[in-house]
Design a protein around this motif. Structure first.
Motif, mmCIF file in Angstrom:
data_model
loop_
_atom_site.group_PDB
_atom_site.id
_atom_site.type_symbol
_atom_site.label_atom_id
_atom_site.label_comp_id
_atom_site.label_asym_id
_atom_site.label_seq_id
_atom_site.Cartn_x
_atom_site.Cartn_y
_atom_site.Cartn_z
ATOM 1 N N ASN A 152 -2.884 9.716 0.051
ATOM 2 C CA ASN A 152 -1.582 9.124 0.372
ATOM 3 C C ASN A 152 -0.860 9.843 1.503
ATOM 4 O O ASN A 152 0.163 9.358 1.983
ATOM 5 C CB ASN A 152 -0.698 9.091 -0.864
ATOM 6 C CG ASN A 152 -1.233 8.140 -1.901
ATOM 7 O OD1 ASN A 152 -1.780 7.089 -1.568
ATOM 8 N ND2 ASN A 152 -1.129 8.505 -3.160
ATOM 9 N N ARG A 205 0.829 -1.217 0.000
ATOM 10 C CA ARG A 205 0.000 0.000 0.000
ATOM 11 C C ARG A 205 0.863 1.266 0.000
ATOM 12 O O ARG A 205 0.555 2.232 -0.673
ATOM 13 C CB ARG A 205 -0.943 0.009 1.196
ATOM 14 C CG ARG A 205 -2.212 -0.785 0.956
ATOM 15 C CD ARG A 205 -3.250 -0.531 2.030
ATOM 16 N NE ARG A 205 -2.991 -1.249 3.269
ATOM 17 C CZ ARG A 205 -3.272 -2.530 3.472
ATOM 18 N NH1 ARG A 205 -3.811 -3.250 2.523
ATOM 19 N NH2 ARG A 205 -3.022 -3.091 4.631
ATOM 20 N N LYS A 244 2.820 1.302 -3.528
ATOM 21 C CA LYS A 244 1.954 1.302 -4.705
ATOM 22 C C LYS A 244 2.625 0.590 -5.877
ATOM 23 O O LYS A 244 2.762 1.132 -6.976
ATOM 24 C CB LYS A 244 1.543 2.722 -5.096
ATOM 25 C CG LYS A 244 0.535 3.306 -4.160
ATOM 26 C CD LYS A 244 -0.131 4.508 -4.784
ATOM 27 C CE LYS A 244 -1.371 4.796 -3.992
ATOM 28 N NZ LYS A 244 -2.352 5.519 -4.717
#
Length: 158
Positions: free
Chosen positions: A153, A69, A72
């Motif tokens: 993010n 995560r 990415k």
């Protein structure tokens, strides 16, 4: 190019200033990663290895899914890089006691030494720039970088 015609046009939003910022980011990133790239090359590693080593070091015991995560990247990309780092003794993977499907990642002593070597060089470069720019510029720079990062993010900054 950004919509520079909407609303008032302060000088810092002119196209030429925006292009200058883009170039500054490109050149700063090139030089920021240059010395670590040379160190990593001695191990046959690249920037993907650096990112994995850095974020595992910053998040001891991070799960593979959480690392995916943050970075990415695809599982396949991480698998190749992580496999090499594990095989060469920079990272250890362990099963999570509470969920045996989860794999947790930790740097070994060898991994911590490499992470420290890479980070010390980058931190020294940033410290020099911060000292030269001063505290107001540092605060502004941090705010600009945070605003460049997609809002969803920014949670990874904590």
């Amino acid at each position: 190019m950004a919509d520079v015609k909407a609303g008032p046009n302060p000088l810092f939003l002119r196209e030429e200033e925006l292009r200058r910022a883009i170039e500054l980011l490109f050149f700063a990133y090139r030089d920021f990663t240059g010395e670590p790239d040379r160190i990593l090359a001695k191990y046959g590693f690249g920037r993907a290895h650096h990112r994995v080593i850095y974020f595992v070091g910053r998040n001891d015991g991070i799960s593979v899914s959480d690392l995916l995560r943050i970075l990415k990247i695809t599982k396949q990309s991480l698998s190749r890089v992580l496999g090499q780092l594990v095989a060469e003794g920079f990272i250890v993977q362990e099963q999570d006691d509470s969920d045996r499907r989860r794999r947790l990642l930790t740097l070994t002593d060898k991994g911590r030494m490499l992470e420290r070597s890479l980070t010390e060089r980058q931190a020294a470069r940033i410290a020099r720039a911060y000292r030269a720019a001063g505290p107001d510029a540092v605060a502004g720079f941090s705010k600009v970088l945070e605003e460049i990062i997609d809002e969803q993010n920014r949670r990874f900054l904590d």
